[in-house]
Design an enzyme around this catalytic site. Sequence first.
Site, PDB file in Angstrom:
ATOM      1  N   THR A  94       0.871  -1.182   0.000  1.00 44.56           N
ATOM      2  CA  THR A  94       0.000   0.000   0.000  1.00 44.56           C
ATOM      3  C   THR A  94       0.899   1.221   0.000  1.00 44.56           C
ATOM      4  OG1 THR A  94      -1.696  -1.151   1.261  1.00 44.56           O
ATOM      5  CG2 THR A  94      -1.791   1.256   1.246  1.00 44.56           C
ATOM      6  N   LYS A 169      -7.730   1.903  -2.907  1.00 45.89           N
ATOM      7  CA  LYS A 169      -7.368   1.507  -1.528  1.00 45.89           C
ATOM      8  C   LYS A 169      -7.472   2.700  -0.566  1.00 45.89           C
ATOM      9  CE  LYS A 169      -5.184  -0.941   1.715  1.00 45.89           C
ATOM     10  NZ  LYS A 169      -5.639  -2.142   2.342  1.00 45.89           N
ATOM     11  N   LYS A 244      -1.332   5.344   8.634  1.00 43.31           N
ATOM     12  CA  LYS A 244      -0.517   5.380   7.396  1.00 43.31           C
ATOM     13  C   LYS A 244      -1.433   5.590   6.186  1.00 43.31           C
ATOM     14  CE  LYS A 244       1.704   2.347   4.160  1.00 43.31           C
ATOM     15  NZ  LYS A 244       2.004   0.998   3.740  1.00 43.31           N
TER      16      LYS A 244
END
Length: 293
Positions: A94, A169, A244
């Site tokens: 990611t 995402k 994050k």
Amino acid sequence: MANIGFIGLGNMGLPMALNLLKAGHTVQGFDLVADAVAKLAASGGSNAGSAAGAVDGAEVVVTMLPAGRHVRQVYEDAVIGRARKGALLIDSSTIDVDTARAVAADAEAAGLDMLDAPVSGGTAGAAAGTLTFMVGGSDAAFARAAPVLQAMGKTLVHAGPSGSGQAAKVCNNMMLAISMIGVSEAFVMAEKLGLDTRKLFDISSTATGQSWAMTSYCPVPGLVPAAPSNRDFKPGFTAAMMLKDLDLAQDAAESSKATTPLGAHAARLFRDYVESGSGDLDFSGIINMIRGS
Ligand code: NAD
């Protein structure tokens, strides 16, 4: 069956690589942590010795690294200019959309197909081979990758051109963080109003306040058996990882000039929660900060 180079054998990467072996692929792996590579080798994979060694001769190269800077570095040092002609590159980490697009452009300039293919489903999904892959890249590269991704996941969605997997995402996880904070605020307010939280759950899970954060992952214990709230917020998906992803979402908002006031506020709240020492707990534990406990 393909000869696959796998770089980054951490909590997600190792079980993903093991599923590639189970499906009959050969896997040459590398991680900075020797023990992780030893586990791959003990299960029938091979120790490539270095990132470059993992790339040498591989038909497919998969990376599963912590963040964009690791991906950029590994691609610069060991992948672009080293991968064999016609190799397919898949980054499942990611990372930020801009890095994903920049690395894919470098790959394309070197004549290599590249996909960004971040996952959802966590370590349990990685072990079970039931991950969801959100994929950015060309139709042809997606078609080539499908048999490899199917060995590690259950659902593959081709989201669009390069960067689209990472875009999906961050959008998804920003929605999830905002809805988890909303559910937490409402349930804490219910407690303070003297409303039985079971009653609120029964009502809202079939009413307009319904969300996955409530019905599948309720931050109040005793309402959804599988939720981390029943296990003192043992993750699951850690608050540090959610932070994050929220930071990545803010980077994406800034570079695309999108207005995301709730996304920005969710990032601030999760930063407070992580800085209070709770980064290793499940992200749904933020209810405790909201409750003031
Ligand atoms: P992790 O920290 O457990 O694993 C990352 C691995 O990369 C480590 O073993 C590290 O040693 C290795 N590494 C770092 N730099 C390297 C280099 N230069 N060469 C070789 N290896 C190197 O992290 P993870 O939980 O496996 O997550 C990996 C990625 O997947 C992250 O981007 C994360 O955001 C994403 N992700 C994680 C989850 C989850 O639940 N853990 C869920 C979805 C997505």
